[in-house]
Design a protein around this motif. Structure first.
Motif, PDB file in Angstrom:
ATOM      1  N   THR A 142       0.881  -1.117   0.062  1.00  0.00           N
ATOM      2  CA  THR A 142       0.060  -0.156  -0.017  1.00  0.00           C
ATOM      3  C   THR A 142       0.789   1.251   0.248  1.00  0.00           C
ATOM      4  N   THR A 143       2.173   1.211   0.235  1.00  0.00           N
ATOM      5  CA  THR A 143       2.929   2.215   0.361  1.00  0.00           C
ATOM      6  C   THR A 143       3.606   2.558  -0.896  1.00  0.00           C
ATOM      7  N   GLU A 144       4.300   3.824  -1.073  1.00  0.00           N
ATOM      8  CA  GLU A 144       4.892   4.321  -2.309  1.00  0.00           C
ATOM      9  C   GLU A 144       6.436   3.606  -2.021  1.00  0.00           C
ATOM     10  N   ALA A 145       6.871   3.402  -3.266  1.00  0.00           N
ATOM     11  CA  ALA A 145       8.485   2.803  -3.215  1.00  0.00           C
ATOM     12  C   ALA A 145       9.222   3.749  -2.478  1.00  0.00           C
ATOM     13  N   ARG A 146      10.256   3.261  -1.733  1.00  0.00           N
ATOM     14  CA  ARG A 146      11.120   4.067  -1.032  1.00  0.00           C
ATOM     15  C   ARG A 146      12.029   4.986  -1.801  1.00  0.00           C
ATOM     16  N   VAL A 147      12.165   6.332  -1.348  1.00  0.00           N
ATOM     17  CA  VAL A 147      13.095   7.290  -2.089  1.00  0.00           C
ATOM     18  C   VAL A 147      13.757   7.661  -1.155  1.00  0.00           C
ATOM     19  N   PRO A 148      14.975   8.231  -1.365  1.00  0.00           N
ATOM     20  CA  PRO A 148      15.980   8.813  -0.477  1.00  0.00           C
ATOM     21  C   PRO A 148      15.273  10.109   0.506  1.00  0.00           C
ATOM     22  N   HIS A 149      15.868  10.397   1.408  1.00  0.00           N
ATOM     23  CA  HIS A 149      15.477  11.694   2.087  1.00  0.00           C
ATOM     24  C   HIS A 149      16.143  12.763   1.674  1.00  0.00           C
ATOM     25  N   THR A 150      15.647  13.862   1.696  1.00  0.00           N
ATOM     26  CA  THR A 150      16.024  15.189   1.168  1.00  0.00           C
ATOM     27  C   THR A 150      16.719  15.925   2.398  1.00  0.00           C
ATOM     28  N   SER A 151      17.511  16.889   1.936  1.00  0.00           N
ATOM     29  CA  SER A 151      18.608  17.483   2.946  1.00  0.00           C
ATOM     30  C   SER A 151      18.623  18.884   2.469  1.00  0.00           C
ATOM     31  N   ASN A 152      19.230  19.718   3.406  1.00  0.00           N
ATOM     32  CA  ASN A 152      19.277  21.247   2.903  1.00  0.00           C
ATOM     33  C   ASN A 152      20.562  21.360   2.237  1.00  0.00           C
ATOM     34  N   ALA A 153      20.579  22.073   0.921  1.00  0.00           N
ATOM     35  CA  ALA A 153      21.899  21.903   0.222  1.00  0.00           C
ATOM     36  C   ALA A 153      22.721  23.091   0.675  1.00  0.00           C
ATOM     37  N   LYS A 154      22.215  23.905   1.625  1.00  0.00           N
ATOM     38  CA  LYS A 154      23.387  24.968   2.064  1.00  0.00           C
ATOM     39  C   LYS A 154      24.246  24.653   3.263  1.00  0.00           C
ATOM     40  N   SER A 155      23.916  23.412   4.062  1.00  0.00           N
ATOM     41  CA  SER A 155      24.527  23.280   5.310  1.00  0.00           C
ATOM     42  C   SER A 155      24.694  21.422   5.227  1.00  0.00           C
ATOM     43  N   LEU A 156      25.644  21.028   5.405  1.00  0.00           N
ATOM     44  CA  LEU A 156      26.044  19.721   5.506  1.00  0.00           C
ATOM     45  C   LEU A 156      25.225  18.991   6.786  1.00  0.00           C
ATOM     46  N   ARG A 157      25.203  19.828   7.666  1.00  0.00           N
ATOM     47  CA  ARG A 157      24.521  19.124   8.938  1.00  0.00           C
ATOM     48  C   ARG A 157      23.062  19.607   8.800  1.00  0.00           C
ATOM     49  N   ASP A 158      21.993  19.021   8.422  1.00  0.00           N
ATOM     50  CA  ASP A 158      20.682  19.387   8.097  1.00  0.00           C
ATOM     51  C   ASP A 158      20.208  19.144   9.753  1.00  0.00           C
ATOM     52  N   ARG A 159      19.547  20.221  10.251  1.00  0.00           N
ATOM     53  CA  ARG A 159      19.241  20.130  11.625  1.00  0.00           C
ATOM     54  C   ARG A 159      17.918  19.231  11.739  1.00  0.00           C
ATOM     55  N   ARG A 160      17.049  19.243  10.798  1.00  0.00           N
ATOM     56  CA  ARG A 160      15.943  18.229  10.670  1.00  0.00           C
ATOM     57  C   ARG A 160      16.309  16.994  10.491  1.00  0.00           C
ATOM     58  N   ASN A 161      17.442  16.394   9.730  1.00  0.00           N
ATOM     59  CA  ASN A 161      17.526  15.142   9.771  1.00  0.00           C
ATOM     60  C   ASN A 161      18.619  14.676  10.983  1.00  0.00           C
ATOM     61  N   VAL A 162      19.047  15.521  11.540  1.00  0.00           N
ATOM     62  CA  VAL A 162      19.812  15.336  12.881  1.00  0.00           C
ATOM     63  C   VAL A 162      18.854  14.937  13.832  1.00  0.00           C
ATOM     64  N   ARG A 163      17.606  15.584  14.084  1.00  0.00           N
ATOM     65  CA  ARG A 163      16.653  15.396  14.871  1.00  0.00           C
ATOM     66  C   ARG A 163      16.162  14.179  14.526  1.00  0.00           C
ATOM     67  N   ALA A 164      15.622  13.694  13.413  1.00  0.00           N
ATOM     68  CA  ALA A 164      15.124  12.556  13.066  1.00  0.00           C
ATOM     69  C   ALA A 164      16.066  11.453  13.217  1.00  0.00           C
ATOM     70  N   ALA A 165      17.403  11.364  13.140  1.00  0.00           N
ATOM     71  CA  ALA A 165      18.049  10.350  13.262  1.00  0.00           C
ATOM     72  C   ALA A 165      18.507  10.123  14.887  1.00  0.00           C
ATOM     73  N   GLY A 166      18.277  11.261  15.452  1.00  0.00           N
ATOM     74  CA  GLY A 166      18.450  11.184  17.075  1.00  0.00           C
ATOM     75  C   GLY A 166      17.220  10.241  17.642  1.00  0.00           C
TER      76      GLY A 166
END
Length: 617
Positions: A394-418
């Motif tokens: 029922t779910t869509e095929a997995r696609v890669p996450h998106t990130s902030n192109a302006k900063s290597l350390r994407d805070r949104r992804n840091v929080r999600a990883a944590g």
């Protein structure tokens, strides 16, 4: 390129449904008729002569790539042919169609409609480079040698599916296939066995288990001229090559010499190209492609910088997880680790925006899984029952996450990883992720030190970003020989590697993704062992129509992405080439190969002009 009309293979069908043809396709269709004069994308009048030289980055210590020991180059297999034509450079033949195989050492291939066996009728004129004939006895010997001394994953799979080989006479060989199994890939597999001279092995006492420096003679257009494992390998076109006038070879094998220059790293290799130490470069470094070719020889037109279309699906490259690593068995940990890779920042900051992000094992092809499953794919998944993960329906095929192109350390992804790491039991103590017993989340990333500076920078930034998550990850840079040995031993948690792209099914899928050989297959660096993947592979092998096969391949792409065995990285849609202006190629580019070692040719007048100008020695 000549437009090809899809034809039936003009097979001979007797009353007992025996098919005899000049080639093979599982569905019976061949694009080239029996009386074709040459492949549609070559120049049949291409001149013969000259030399092309390329670079290899790394270390080599063997001319035997079949044993799984040591490190050998593609040049070590260049001189070997098989019953059905394959490019010695590893590219598709023909390069303008997919899944079609044409006779080379054989004149005709014969099989019943149920494909329970196959007979190859060999060409009496075929010769090894020492002048001795290529016989059915040599083919049977080569087949059995691979089973006895070759890679275990290959041998195990073949023994179960091909129980018997019979030499009917000197020029006729028959392979029998096991009952109750898929007929997919069997005929082309036995038709692709390299032909080695039995007499050479009997005389020397060598086998596949041994390290070769001197190769057994081959029957191909090229033979090894000289070998220096630290400096170069030279191939020379055999002027007595038996198959030079065959239609499938017209316009091919045009260089008199093919030279390989060996370098310890890519920086040294690039400087050597600029100096003219070798003459053709297939560029893979985005920084060099974007900025490195602004030097006088390019500006003066002595070096051609050319992008050519690449119609093949993108190689499935990425950061691969060792699924047997204790710290990576939890999918949530893998998800968290992946969030440290910032494609958008990497592409813009390190790769000059030249790449697209890869999502699929069949990227941009008709069998790439998109959205949620539907139609024939959904029906197939449902038919496989409980082995299929329910959410995949029922779910869509997995696609890669998106990130902030302006900063290597994407805070949104840091929080999600944590959050993911917390859920998996890895909490933060003094800035480090530890489990309930206080043990750190430790990972080692195995990396080839011969990689390009740009590739190295990409991985270094990924590792640095992952360390900010509290993960104790160490980047282990080792030389090419150590890298190869440790990869074979699965001595890593992470590494940058690739799986082949998928266009259609085949028995090789079991070696790449199947549970059967997952513990030891050199082709399965993640160690994928999934009942769901196994079931879909089996369904693909049992497909009777192209529509069924396409549905199964789409389902397989979806399942592999669901199992999350790697962090997909990037791909490009063109070949990047740079070469001294003494080479030419046909105007039309076939989709499945670049062919610079196959059907390009040397222009002696242009070469003389380069030397007169001092651009080449």
């Amino acid at each position: 390129m000549m437009a090809l009309v899809l034809l039936w293979a003009a097979p001979v069908r007797a009353q007992d449904e025996i098919i005899k043809s000049h080639g093979y396709n599982f569905y019976g269709e061949l694009s080239y008729p029996a009386d074709f004069s040459h492949l549609g994308y070559v120049n049949p009048d291409a001149p013969k002569g000259g030399e092309i030289s390329i670079a290899f980055v790394g270390t080599l210590d063997s001319m035997n790539p079949y044993s799984g020991k040591g490190r050998a180059h593609l040049f070590s297999v260049f001189g070997y042919e098989s019953l059905l034509a394959e490019a010695p450079s590893g590219e598709s033949v023909p390069a303008d169609v997919y899944g079609e195989y044409y006779c080379l050492l054989c004149e005709t291939v014969e099989y019943p409609a149920d494909k329970s066996w196959v007979i190859f009728h060999m060409r009496p004129e075929a010769r090894f480079s020492d002048g001795t004939p290529v016989t059915a006895h040599d083919i049977a010997f080569s087949h059995n040698l691979l089973l006895d001394e070759g890679l275990k994953s290959y041998a195990d799979a073949v023994r179960k599916r091909i129980p018997k080989v019979e030499v009917i006479d000197d020029l006729t060989i028959k392979f029998y296939f096991a009952d109750g199994i898929s007929r997919r890939s069997l005929i082309e597999s036995v038709g692709g066995v390299p032909a080695w001279p039995r007499a050479w092995f009997e005389k020397t006492g060598l086998g596949l288990k041994d390290t070769w420096i001197e190769n057994p003679p081959g029957s191909g257009a090229y033979k090894v001229g000289s070998v220096d494992m630290t400096r170069r390998i030279v191939l020379e076109r055999n002027p007595e090559y038996w198959g030079r006038d065959l239609p499938i070879n017209k316009g091919r094998h045009n260089f008199d010499r093919i030279r390989l220059e060996i370098f310890s790293d890519d920086t040294a290799a690039f400087e050597a190209f600029k100096a003219g130490e070798y003459t053709f470069r297939r560029e893979g470094d985005s920084k060099k492609w974007a900025t490195g070719y602004d030097f006088p020889k390019v500006q003066n037109g002595y070096i051609v910088r050319e992008e050519l279309p690449d119609g093949a699906p993108a190689t499935s490259s990425g950061i691969i997880f060792n699924l047997n690593s204790e710290n990576l068995k939890d999918r949530r940990v893998r998800e968290a680790v992946a969030l440290a890779f910032n494609f958008e920042w990497t592409n813009e900051s390190l790769q000059y925006g030249l790449f697209k992000q890869r999502a699929s094992f069949s990227q941009d092809t008709p069998v790439m899984a998109r959205g949620a499953p539907e139609g024939a794919e959904l029906a197939l998944l449902k038919s496989l029952g409980d082995v299929i993960a329910p959410e995949m329906l029922t779910t869509e095929a997995r696609v890669p996450h998106t990130s902030n192109a302006k900063s290597l350390r994407d805070r949104r992804n840091v929080r999600a990883a944590g959050k993911l790491l917390e859920e998996a039991g890895w909490t933060v103590v003094n800035g480090k992720r530890v489990n309930a017993e206080g043990q750190p989340l430790r990972l080692n990333f195995l990396f080839d030190s011969a990689s390009s500076p740009t590739g190295t920078a990409v991985i270094e930034n990924f590792v640095a970003n992952l360390q900010t998550f509290g993960v104790d990850v160490v980047l282990e840079k080792v030389d090419s020989s150590q890298y190869t040995a440790r990869e074979r031993d699965r001595d890593y948690d992470l590494l940058f590697e690739s799986y082949p792209a998928m266009l259609g099914t085949g028995a090789g899928l079991r070696q790449y993704f199947g549970s059967e050989a997952a513990a030891f297959s050199l082709f399965n660096p993640a160690g994928v062992a999934s009942p769901m993947v196994d079931a879909i592979i089996e369904a693909s092998l049992n497909a009777e129509t192209r529509e069924e096969e396409n549905a199964a391949m789409m389902a397989l792409d979806r399942a592999l992405r669901h199992e999350f065995i790697m962090i997909p990285v990037w791909y490009k849609q063109n070949h990047w080439t740079a070469y001294y202006d003494q080479y030419e190629h046909p105007e039309g580019q076939p989709p499945y190969a670049l062919g610079y070692l196959d059907w390009w040719w040397f222009n002696s007048e242009k070469a003389a002009a380069l030397k007169a100008a001092g651009a080449l020695r």
